[in-house]
Write a protein that holds these residues in place. Sequence first.
Motif, mmCIF file in Angstrom:
data_model
loop_
_atom_site.group_PDB
_atom_site.id
_atom_site.type_symbol
_atom_site.label_atom_id
_atom_site.label_comp_id
_atom_site.label_asym_id
_atom_site.label_seq_id
_atom_site.Cartn_x
_atom_site.Cartn_y
_atom_site.Cartn_z
ATOM 1 N N GLY A 34 34.595 30.821 29.374
ATOM 2 C CA GLY A 34 34.505 29.898 30.480
ATOM 3 C C GLY A 34 35.703 28.991 30.642
ATOM 4 N N SER A 35 36.605 28.971 29.652
ATOM 5 C CA SER A 35 37.765 28.078 29.728
ATOM 6 C C SER A 35 38.888 28.642 30.588
ATOM 7 N N HIS A 36 38.763 29.908 31.006
ATOM 8 C CA HIS A 36 39.798 30.542 31.824
ATOM 9 C C HIS A 36 39.271 30.679 33.249
ATOM 10 N N THR A 37 39.823 29.902 34.160
ATOM 11 C CA THR A 37 39.295 29.873 35.524
ATOM 12 C C THR A 37 39.718 31.080 36.351
ATOM 13 N N SER A 38 40.816 31.727 35.976
ATOM 14 C CA SER A 38 41.236 32.946 36.672
ATOM 15 C C SER A 38 41.969 33.837 35.686
ATOM 16 N N VAL A 39 41.632 35.113 35.708
ATOM 17 C CA VAL A 39 42.122 36.054 34.700
ATOM 18 C C VAL A 39 42.547 37.355 35.361
ATOM 19 N N ARG A 40 43.631 37.929 34.845
ATOM 20 C CA ARG A 40 44.060 39.272 35.230
ATOM 21 C C ARG A 40 44.040 40.168 33.996
ATOM 22 N N ALA A 41 43.757 41.451 34.216
ATOM 23 C CA ALA A 41 43.772 42.412 33.114
ATOM 24 C C ALA A 41 43.917 43.814 33.674
ATOM 25 N N ALA A 42 44.513 44.681 32.875
ATOM 26 C CA ALA A 42 44.486 46.113 33.178
ATOM 27 C C ALA A 42 43.231 46.689 32.531
ATOM 28 N N PHE A 43 42.593 47.657 33.188
ATOM 29 C CA PHE A 43 41.413 48.265 32.584
ATOM 30 C C PHE A 43 41.544 49.784 32.571
ATOM 31 N N THR A 44 40.935 50.369 31.563
ATOM 32 C CA THR A 44 40.803 51.820 31.459
ATOM 33 C C THR A 44 39.336 52.124 31.225
ATOM 34 N N LEU A 63 41.168 41.360 38.745
ATOM 35 C CA LEU A 63 41.398 39.927 38.927
ATOM 36 C C LEU A 63 40.042 39.258 39.017
ATOM 37 N N PHE A 64 39.813 38.225 38.208
ATOM 38 C CA PHE A 64 38.562 37.467 38.259
ATOM 39 C C PHE A 64 38.883 35.996 38.488
ATOM 40 N N VAL A 65 38.226 35.385 39.434
ATOM 41 C CA VAL A 65 38.406 33.965 39.739
ATOM 42 C C VAL A 65 37.041 33.291 39.699
ATOM 43 N N GLY A 67 33.942 31.239 40.353
ATOM 44 C CA GLY A 67 33.410 30.664 41.571
ATOM 45 C C GLY A 67 33.713 31.450 42.830
ATOM 46 N N HIS A 68 34.507 32.518 42.700
ATOM 47 C CA HIS A 68 34.880 33.293 43.890
ATOM 48 C C HIS A 68 34.588 34.786 43.743
ATOM 49 N N GLY A 69 34.765 35.354 42.562
ATOM 50 C CA GLY A 69 34.420 36.763 42.392
ATOM 51 C C GLY A 69 35.510 37.569 41.717
ATOM 52 N N MET A 70 35.457 38.896 41.941
ATOM 53 C CA MET A 70 36.337 39.841 41.273
ATOM 54 C C MET A 70 37.023 40.739 42.281
ATOM 55 N N LEU A 71 38.220 41.145 41.912
ATOM 56 C CA LEU A 71 38.938 42.138 42.695
ATOM 57 C C LEU A 71 39.267 43.303 41.771
ATOM 58 N N THR A 180 29.707 54.932 28.607
ATOM 59 C CA THR A 180 30.827 54.409 29.371
ATOM 60 C C THR A 180 31.537 53.370 28.525
ATOM 61 N N THR A 181 32.847 53.491 28.432
ATOM 62 C CA THR A 181 33.654 52.532 27.691
ATOM 63 C C THR A 181 34.729 51.983 28.606
ATOM 64 N N ILE A 182 34.831 50.668 28.686
ATOM 65 C CA ILE A 182 35.867 50.003 29.476
ATOM 66 C C ILE A 182 36.697 49.150 28.529
ATOM 67 N N ARG A 183 38.002 49.393 28.500
ATOM 68 C CA ARG A 183 38.914 48.608 27.672
ATOM 69 C C ARG A 183 39.845 47.809 28.573
ATOM 70 N N PHE A 184 40.064 46.567 28.188
ATOM 71 C CA PHE A 184 40.961 45.702 28.928
ATOM 72 C C PHE A 184 42.232 45.476 28.121
ATOM 73 N N ALA A 185 43.361 45.421 28.803
ATOM 74 C CA ALA A 185 44.653 45.210 28.142
ATOM 75 C C ALA A 185 45.474 44.228 28.961
ATOM 76 N N HIS A 186 46.431 43.595 28.282
ATOM 77 C CA HIS A 186 47.321 42.634 28.948
ATOM 78 C C HIS A 186 46.517 41.559 29.673
ATOM 79 N N THR A 187 45.415 41.144 29.054
ATOM 80 C CA THR A 187 44.581 40.104 29.653
ATOM 81 C C THR A 187 45.294 38.763 29.549
ATOM 82 N N ARG A 188 45.341 38.042 30.657
ATOM 83 C CA ARG A 188 46.058 36.764 30.675
ATOM 84 C C ARG A 188 45.530 35.905 31.809
ATOM 85 N N ASP A 189 45.872 34.628 31.775
ATOM 86 C CA ASP A 189 45.539 33.763 32.897
ATOM 87 C C ASP A 189 46.257 34.279 34.133
ATOM 88 N N ALA A 190 45.577 34.236 35.264
ATOM 89 C CA ALA A 190 46.036 34.967 36.441
ATOM 90 C C ALA A 190 47.325 34.429 37.050
#
Length: 205
Positions: A34-44, A63-65, A67-71, A180-190
Amino acid sequence: MRRLIAALLCWFAFGLPAHAQDANLLQHVLDELGSHTSVRAAFTQSRENPALTQPQFSRGELLFVVGHGMLWQVTEPYRESIALTGARTLRIDEQGQLQSVRGGDRGVAQVSQMLQSMLSGKPDDALRQFAVEAQGTPAHWTLRFTPRQERMARVLRRIELDGDQFLQGISVELASGESTTIRFAHTRDAGPLSALEKRALDVPR
């Protein structure tokens, strides 16, 4: 995309773990997410089905923001961009035009709202359908979810999440043998959002 959404739906419906140590670790995980208000990541994403001879793979960017949603932007094996918010589902075409996705809007909206709650560190207390086992440390944790209800257990075997300061992976195993397996990489604040991203997620410009 529907299968990805179905997998994500499983993130949210869980109850509190029985042991204090598990509860403390779970609370830390929720606070950190919850401390990250917007996040980007690559997913496989990898999907295995006993009826298929080979796994199915897809990859892209998320992209997750709060209060607004996901892209979700799928780049392989096809290209598709979908914006999921609490109120609507939009497909973004190659010209950057937003098109409403018809059919199943209500269900998709509920999934989006649940995901926002989870990544905001505020899961809905009413969704207590899973027993939770928390393992590891705040620096490297794993949460394992097992259905409490027999009816759900006939479909879903278990869900496992792992991460550090960010969610790094999700694994869903169905009773049918499908997984189903989803892996996230290069996750960072957006960082700064583009004009299209703001428009798609209805973020003030």
